[in-house]
Design an enzyme around this catalytic site. Structure first.
Site, PDB file in Angstrom:
ATOM      1  N   GLY A  69       0.792  -1.220   0.000  1.00  0.00           N
ATOM      2  CA  GLY A  69       0.000   0.000   0.000  1.00  0.00           C
ATOM      3  C   GLY A  69       0.823   1.268   0.000  1.00  0.00           C
ATOM      4  O   GLY A  69       0.478   2.253  -0.662  1.00  0.00           O
ATOM      5  N   SER A 198      -3.445  -3.247  -0.608  1.00  0.00           N
ATOM      6  CA  SER A 198      -2.321  -3.983  -0.020  1.00  0.00           C
ATOM      7  C   SER A 198      -2.760  -5.399   0.301  1.00  0.00           C
ATOM      8  O   SER A 198      -3.775  -5.612   0.980  1.00  0.00           O
ATOM      9  CB  SER A 198      -1.842  -3.275   1.247  1.00  0.00           C
ATOM     10  OG  SER A 198      -0.720  -3.926   1.796  1.00  0.00           O
ATOM     11  N   HIS A 200      -1.797  -7.931   2.304  1.00  0.00           N
ATOM     12  CA  HIS A 200      -1.901  -8.546   3.632  1.00  0.00           C
ATOM     13  C   HIS A 200      -3.111  -8.049   4.421  1.00  0.00           C
ATOM     14  O   HIS A 200      -3.394  -8.569   5.502  1.00  0.00           O
ATOM     15  CB  HIS A 200      -0.617  -8.337   4.434  1.00  0.00           C
ATOM     16  CG  HIS A 200      -0.408  -6.955   4.944  1.00  0.00           C
ATOM     17  ND1 HIS A 200      -0.509  -6.627   6.280  1.00  0.00           N
ATOM     18  CD2 HIS A 200      -0.074  -5.805   4.308  1.00  0.00           C
ATOM     19  CE1 HIS A 200      -0.253  -5.340   6.442  1.00  0.00           C
ATOM     20  NE2 HIS A 200       0.012  -4.822   5.265  1.00  0.00           N
ATOM     21  N   THR A 236      12.488  -7.162 -10.416  1.00  0.00           N
ATOM     22  CA  THR A 236      11.845  -8.375 -10.913  1.00  0.00           C
ATOM     23  C   THR A 236      10.482  -8.567 -10.247  1.00  0.00           C
ATOM     24  O   THR A 236      10.361  -8.497  -9.025  1.00  0.00           O
ATOM     25  CB  THR A 236      12.738  -9.603 -10.631  1.00  0.00           C
ATOM     26  OG1 THR A 236      14.013  -9.395 -11.238  1.00  0.00           O
ATOM     27  CG2 THR A 236      12.108 -10.864 -11.186  1.00  0.00           C
ATOM     28  N   CYS A 325       1.295   1.796  11.747  1.00  0.00           N
ATOM     29  CA  CYS A 325       2.408   2.581  11.221  1.00  0.00           C
ATOM     30  C   CYS A 325       2.782   3.754  12.110  1.00  0.00           C
ATOM     31  O   CYS A 325       3.751   4.450  11.843  1.00  0.00           O
ATOM     32  CB  CYS A 325       2.073   3.079   9.814  1.00  0.00           C
ATOM     33  SG  CYS A 325       1.929   1.739   8.619  1.00  0.00           S
TER      34      CYS A 325
END
Length: 380
Positions: A69, A198, A200, A236, A325
């Site tokens: 995210g 996001s 998860h 990648t 966060c």
């Protein structure tokens, strides 16, 4: 431990985990390679892109896979600023945005001299539309607004917000990390120009995400000479994790109605259980359809949220004091600040969030435990 912090992160779904192992062991080629192994990996990647576009009700040309995210927010905001429909250096956002949005905007303030106006929330957690109208200038080129608040679960009225912005040629980025998999996304892309999610947060693997950008916009990449994801980002592509995230997204979308019915029952059970201490508790919420049932944001009067969190943890319940966060930063909840709640009152905030596997009995037990903690504390 009885887990009530699904807004912070979810366990990896079993089917998604199986998909990851299969893709990592059988479809391990670099999706950019021209040999058969690379072609097979690229085919899987594009199938995931097709499916995510289907779930989001958008065109697949606008889908770009990312590491989560935060990266999606940064790159989505950057893309829209380079695709602005008019000249200007003014951005509008809300005071309750995720830290990744704020840090992205701070970067554009410092390096490109943008001006940012942050709008407060009303007492029900909805952005103040009157303040938004007043904030709009001729130079306003972007609005960055979360779809759903991760701390109290309120949903912003994107249709009304879009009506205000589109007539002024203002592009809209919406952080949908907290809402994807919890609400129907049909029509969302009609109101916004970019979307971030996001993995998860809906039982996919950590380190996966996605951003949708309206494919009719002409944007410039942040990274120079990037070759992956059609030049959107370097590195990648993590095809196994993207495949696992896509399986988790399919499952969340398929179970959406049943899950929300379950969450509503869990919410009612919990709120009923804490009724004995209602005079000590304030629950911050909006009315349907602007409230996610899976997230409860509340404040205990005269008690710090961290104390309640630690006491619950000691008794076998995992809850939180807000966005993961910002935990440990000694700062109050962004949502409380945006709603005008400061000081000791704001520090009383806690968040409870339900998941697929949460039971009514667990929800009731958590409520009863919180009641017991409040009673014990008030007797000291």
């Amino acid at each position: 431990m009885k887990y009530f912090d699904y807004a912070a992160s979810c366990p990896l779904d079993d089917e998604a985990a199986e998909t990851y192992v299969k893709a990592a062991t059988k479809y391990f080629g670099n999706s950019q390679s021209l040999h058969d192994s690379g072609s097979v990996a690229n085919s899987l990647l594009e199938n995931c892109r097709d499916e995510m576009a289907h779930i989001l009700h958008v065109e697949k040309e606008g889908i770009y896979f990312t590491s989560g995210g935060s990266e999606s927010n940064f790159l989505g905001i950057h893309a829209l600023l380079t695709a602005a429909k008019k000249n200007g250096k003014h951005i509008i956002t809300s005071m309750a945005e995720h830290s990744s949005v704020k840090s992205a905007l701070d970067k554009f303030i410092d390096e490109q001299h943008y001006e940012v106006t942050a709008i407060p929330l009303l007492s029900n957690g909805i952005i103040d539309l009157d303040q938004l109208k007043l904030a709009i200038k001729e130079e306003t080129v972007l609005l960055a607004i979360q779809h759903g608040n991760s701390e109290i679960g309120t949903l912003q009225p994107l249709k009304e917000i879009s009506n205000l912005c589109k007539e002024k040629q203002i592009l809209i980025h919406s952080d949908c990390v907290h809402t994807f998999g919890k609400t129907d996304f049909k029509g969302i892309s009609d109101y916004v120009d970019s979307i971030s999610i996001s993995g998860h947060k809906f039982y996919g693997p950590k380190g996966t995400g996605m951003v949708y950008i309206n494919p009719y916009l002409k944007w410039n990449p942040y990274y120079p000479a990037a070759t992956h994801e059609k030049g959107f980002r370097p590195g990648t592509v993590n095809v196994p994790s993207i495949a696992a995230m896509t399986v988790a997204a399919q499952k969340a979308d398929k179970q959406l109605h049943n899950n929300n019915t379950h969450y509503k029952q869990l919410r009612e059970t919990f709120l009923h259980a804490i009724e004995p201490v209602n005079e000590h508790v304030i629950v911050y919420q909006s009315d349907e359809p602007y409230q996610l049932p899976s997230t409860i944001g509340m404040r205990i009067k005269g008690m710090e949220g961290q104390f309640m969190m630690l006491e619950c943890n000691r008794r076998g319940f995992a809850i939180s004091t807000g966005s993961a966060c910002q935990v440990g930063m000694q700062s109050i909840s962004k949502t409380m600040h945006a709603m005008g709640i400061t000081g000791k009152d704001a520090k009383g905030f806690i968040r409870i969030s339900f998941g697929w596997h949460t039971t009514e009995e667990e929800s009731r037990e958590l409520g009863q435990t919180i009641v017991k903690i409040i009673h014990e504390t008030s007797l000291r």
